[in-house]
Design a protein around this motif. Sequence first.
Motif, short mmCIF file in Angstrom:
data_model
loop_
_atom_site.label_atom_id
_atom_site.label_comp_id
_atom_site.label_asym_id
_atom_site.label_seq_id
_atom_site.Cartn_x
_atom_site.Cartn_y
_atom_site.Cartn_z
N ARG A 109 14.56 36.62 -4.15
CA ARG A 109 14.95 35.30 -3.65
C ARG A 109 14.96 35.27 -2.13
N MET A 110 15.37 36.39 -1.52
CA MET A 110 15.35 36.46 -0.05
C MET A 110 13.92 36.40 0.47
N GLU A 111 13.01 37.07 -0.22
CA GLU A 111 11.59 37.01 0.17
C GLU A 111 11.05 35.58 0.07
N GLU A 112 11.47 34.87 -0.96
CA GLU A 112 11.05 33.48 -1.12
C GLU A 112 11.58 32.61 0.02
N PHE A 113 12.86 32.81 0.39
CA PHE A 113 13.43 32.08 1.52
C PHE A 113 12.64 32.37 2.79
N ASP A 114 12.36 33.64 3.04
CA ASP A 114 11.64 34.03 4.25
C ASP A 114 10.26 33.40 4.31
N ALA A 115 9.60 33.34 3.16
CA ALA A 115 8.26 32.74 3.11
C ALA A 115 8.33 31.25 3.42
N MET A 116 9.36 30.57 2.89
CA MET A 116 9.50 29.13 3.15
C MET A 116 9.84 28.86 4.62
N ILE A 117 10.62 29.76 5.22
CA ILE A 117 10.99 29.59 6.63
C ILE A 117 9.77 29.69 7.54
N GLU A 118 8.80 30.49 7.14
CA GLU A 118 7.59 30.66 7.94
C GLU A 118 6.63 29.49 7.84
N ASP A 119 6.89 28.57 6.92
CA ASP A 119 6.05 27.38 6.76
C ASP A 119 6.15 26.51 8.01
N PRO A 120 5.05 26.29 8.74
CA PRO A 120 5.10 25.52 10.00
C PRO A 120 5.51 24.06 9.81
N THR A 121 5.45 23.55 8.59
CA THR A 121 5.82 22.15 8.35
C THR A 121 7.29 22.00 7.94
N LEU A 122 8.00 23.12 7.87
CA LEU A 122 9.38 23.09 7.36
C LEU A 122 10.24 22.08 8.09
N TRP A 123 10.18 22.09 9.42
CA TRP A 123 11.08 21.24 10.20
C TRP A 123 10.60 19.80 10.33
N ASP A 124 9.52 19.47 9.60
CA ASP A 124 9.14 18.06 9.50
C ASP A 124 10.21 17.29 8.73
N ASP A 125 10.95 18.02 7.91
CA ASP A 125 12.06 17.44 7.16
C ASP A 125 13.33 18.21 7.56
N PRO A 126 14.00 17.79 8.66
CA PRO A 126 15.15 18.54 9.18
C PRO A 126 16.26 18.78 8.16
N ALA A 127 16.55 17.77 7.32
CA ALA A 127 17.64 17.92 6.34
C ALA A 127 17.31 19.03 5.35
N ARG A 128 16.06 19.04 4.87
CA ARG A 128 15.64 20.09 3.92
C ARG A 128 15.67 21.46 4.60
N ALA A 129 15.23 21.50 5.86
CA ALA A 129 15.20 22.77 6.59
C ALA A 129 16.60 23.33 6.79
N GLN A 130 17.53 22.46 7.16
CA GLN A 130 18.91 22.91 7.38
C GLN A 130 19.54 23.42 6.09
N LYS A 131 19.27 22.73 4.98
CA LYS A 131 19.81 23.18 3.69
C LYS A 131 19.21 24.54 3.31
#
Length: 371
Positions: free
Chosen positions: A31-53
């Motif tokens: 699960r930590m690896e999955e979180f790390d992979a999602m954090i590396e997504d360059p579009t993550l902060w296009d949705d700040p609320a989702r990124a913060q969660k």
Amino acid sequence: MRAEAQSNVEKIAKSVDLLKQRLDWETAPHRMEEFDAMIEDPTLWDDPARAQKLMRDRQALLDSVEAVRKLEGETSESVELIAMGEVEGDDDIVTEAEATLSRLVSVAAERELEALLDGEADGNDTFLEINAGAGGTEACDWAQMLQRMYVRWAGKRGFDVELQSEESGTEAGIKSVSYKISGLNAYGWLKSESGVHRLVRISPFGKGTRETSFASVWVYPVVDDDIDIDVNPSDIRIDTYRSSGAGGQHVNTTDSAVRITHVPTGIVVTSSEKSQHQNRDIAMKALKSRLYQMELDRRNAAITEAHENKGDAGWGNQIRSYVLQPYQMVKDLRTGHETSDTSGVLDGALDGFMASVLAQQVAGKSRADAG
């Protein structure tokens, strides 16, 4: 190893096993690896609320895993030190290691309780409202004492506290106050505080008589932006008014305070600390959070019953009693948890009361699941 130390080692081991079960320890690294992979997504902060969660959830998992590893490591080290001290006849080393084990038992117990905060909204930030009840000026003063108590409790946990609205009492204290409290599991911890709080003391207002005062506390989670709560515009009434804050920085000189009434449910929320536009946004978010709380209550029969029984801030509806005269005692009427350290409680030492309610709720849920 002496019997007490051995008992503590066994208690810690039991707590660690329970923590690992609730964490699903075998899958935690994946699960930590999955979180790390999602954090590396360059579009993550296009949705700040989702990124913060996402960042909050990742940090919660990381903290839990590190806490278990630290418990295991410190316990193992203490056991080794005791064995070495006994071989070498060094009583100081043994005593110090045994003291560490005693401390770790408390740490493990607290971690166990935190692991139980796995309700749908337990990890959310929270709104907290306090309203003076029966008792006039005495009740307004009591509401202000509760205000201080919760702000102190939040400060000790490192939570952020943001004033949403405040209405001062006619002679002293406050009629009502609302805060947004932000921090990991803020709602999970504070949800046990919803209800009527009763104070018995000698009046500080020159009467010299023993007085009983009431104030109600209402706690509900801040709704994440990814949770859709529909509010029909025709169901709400929005009023603006001049705030009557406590003075100083909280005085509004224009009619900027906002009150929103949800007509179908009778829910009323206010905000008076910002501009009118900001107050409208804050009050609307608070309304959505209250409606979300109602939905959570509907899904959880035990919580629903507790809120239905909360009633008015008066006799027969209290969840906790604070007696300052003729003796010193704070007692939770749901769990029986009590302490004579009234000044400590009023200074924010609430963890024991919150933990007792949480443990009771979890035990009740376990019995219901077994049945």
